[in-house]
Every structure is written in C-alpha cells, then in structure tokens.
Write an enzyme that holds these catalytic residues in place. Sequence first.
Site, PDB file in Angstrom:
ATOM      1  N   ASP A 205       0.814  -1.254  -0.006  1.00 43.80           N
ATOM      2  CA  ASP A 205      -0.146  -0.043   0.073  1.00 43.80           C
ATOM      3  C   ASP A 205       0.897   1.204  -0.003  1.00 43.80           C
ATOM      4  O   ASP A 205       2.000   1.288   0.325  1.00 43.80           O
ATOM      5  CB  ASP A 205      -0.928  -0.160   1.177  1.00 43.80           C
ATOM      6  CG  ASP A 205      -2.016  -1.092   1.300  1.00 43.80           C
ATOM      7  OD1 ASP A 205      -2.100  -1.598   0.299  1.00 43.80           O
ATOM      8  OD2 ASP A 205      -2.254  -1.547   2.444  1.00 43.80           O
ATOM      9  N   LYS A 206       0.294   2.352  -0.391  1.00 41.72           N
ATOM     10  CA  LYS A 206       0.971   3.874  -0.446  1.00 41.72           C
ATOM     11  C   LYS A 206       1.767   3.903   1.083  1.00 41.72           C
ATOM     12  O   LYS A 206       2.833   4.562   1.039  1.00 41.72           O
ATOM     13  CB  LYS A 206       0.045   4.754  -0.813  1.00 41.72           C
ATOM     14  CG  LYS A 206       0.665   5.918  -1.101  1.00 41.72           C
ATOM     15  CD  LYS A 206      -0.225   6.987  -1.687  1.00 41.72           C
ATOM     16  CE  LYS A 206       0.370   8.377  -2.072  1.00 41.72           C
ATOM     17  NZ  LYS A 206      -0.330   9.549  -2.346  1.00 41.72           N
TER      18      LYS A 206
END
Length: 261
Positions: free
Chosen positions: A106-107
């Site tokens: 994920d970011k």
Amino acid sequence: MPILRLDRFISNNTEYSRSQIKDLIKHNRVLVDNVVVKKSDIKVDTERSNILVDGKTISEFGLRYYMMYKPSGVVCSTDDSKSTTVIDLLPENLKDKNLFPAGRLDKDSEGFVLLTNDGDFSHKILSAKNHVAKYYIVRLARPFQADYIEKFSKGIELSNGEVCLPSRVIQWEGSQYYAVIELYEGKYHQIKRMFASVGNHVEYLFRFQIGNLALNQNLTKGSVLEVLHKELPEILKNTDTKFFEKDFQTKISSFITNIEL
Ligand code: URA
C-alpha cells in the site's frame, strides 16, 4: 547481425563470470535455440538466437531483479498521474528498462518491493499455489491477543465475506503492539483487513522478507540493490520451518529496533 561469442554475451548481460559460464555449460545449463551447448566460445547471433541459462532467456539488458526499500507515500505502480511511483525512485539508467513491481505494498506501507522485468518470475512468487511466503511486521493500535494465532491459522473471514488462506501470526517478544505475519497471498489491504476482523487496527506495516530473502538492512529508504540470479532460489525457498526458529526472531528484532517503524 550482432554476432558474439556465447560466453561474452552471457557475461555482458548477467552477473556470471566467464569461468562460471564455463561451469554452467559443463553442467548442461545453457541452451541455444533449444540445443544444449557444449562450448563457451561458439558464435551466436544475439538478435535471433534464443539463449537460455537455467531455462531463462538472456537478452540484451537481461532479466533483472532489484530489491527496493519502498518508503511511505510511494505507490507500487509503473505510472501514476498523482503520486510518486517506485519507478520514479529508480536511478536514471534503470527507469526505461520495463521494470515493474512484483506485488504491491500500500501507499502508506514500507519495506521490501521486488522490481523486475521477468513476468514469469513475478507470477511465480505471487501465485499462492507456489507457496512463496511474504513476511510483514505490523504495529498495532491495541495489544496483540493470544487468540489471533488460532483465528489466523483457521483463515480469517474479511468484512465482505472473503476468506483468507490460513496464515501464521506471532507477537514480537519485545512488545505486545508488534506482530509478525506470514502470508502466501495478496488480497487488497489484506493485513489491515485481517486485523480489523479481529477488532484491532494496523498503524504501520513493513514488509521485511520475501521467501527466504530479507531486505538488506543497509538500504536506505527509496534505494535499490540488484538481486543476482544466483540469489533467486532464496526467494523461492520453502520457509515453513523457519518461522519459529531463533534466527528468525533475531532478524525480526533487528528490523524492529534498527528501522524506524
Ligand atoms: N497488507 C496490507 O494491508 N497492506 C500492504 O501493504 C500489504 C499487505
């Protein structure tokens, strides 16, 4: 026509030295156009011939693998109009080599992302049936509960009804707010959703290992290190018995204490 000695072409495009290539040839591990090669000094047409080492095609740039320490705020994609991508972080000479992330973080997650131009290898490490484990450290908002171990081992049901494969989770011996989880699959936001299902919340997530290959702790955030062909078997290695070993605990402690989690 680009005609080159076979050993020169392989050494130009892989990490193998001339003597290692001799050895590969001696052990029938090099094929040109599907024929096992017996001599390293034969001439090959490097544009037309299919040159394989251990079943992998060697091309001009070759099949390459890089370990990146992904920082938070960066997306695991090759192109994004709004955010910095892992490709944007690569040194200039690697930006146009068709590398892509083999799997996503994920970011806001950090840690080990493998970048490669080898689609087959990427598929191999991502497909659950090949049983390549990924290892994550998470910092939790609430203390780890002992019953997570059994719940995760039975396969957590996510809020949308999807059921995860059985997975192993342990509390880090140093704090009840840190856990280590082993996954063989990669559903969207999987770990965050697994902990949400048991009433907890992941505050921070860090991937430190793929298969038996750990992130090099000398890497700084955003930098890359080439993973050599000879290291690839480590990624594919079965790590089932390692999870509870003392060395594994030591490694976890070293990541938790040396890297700002
Ligand atoms: N699971 C998540 O929730 N996020 C990641 O980045 C990786 C696994």
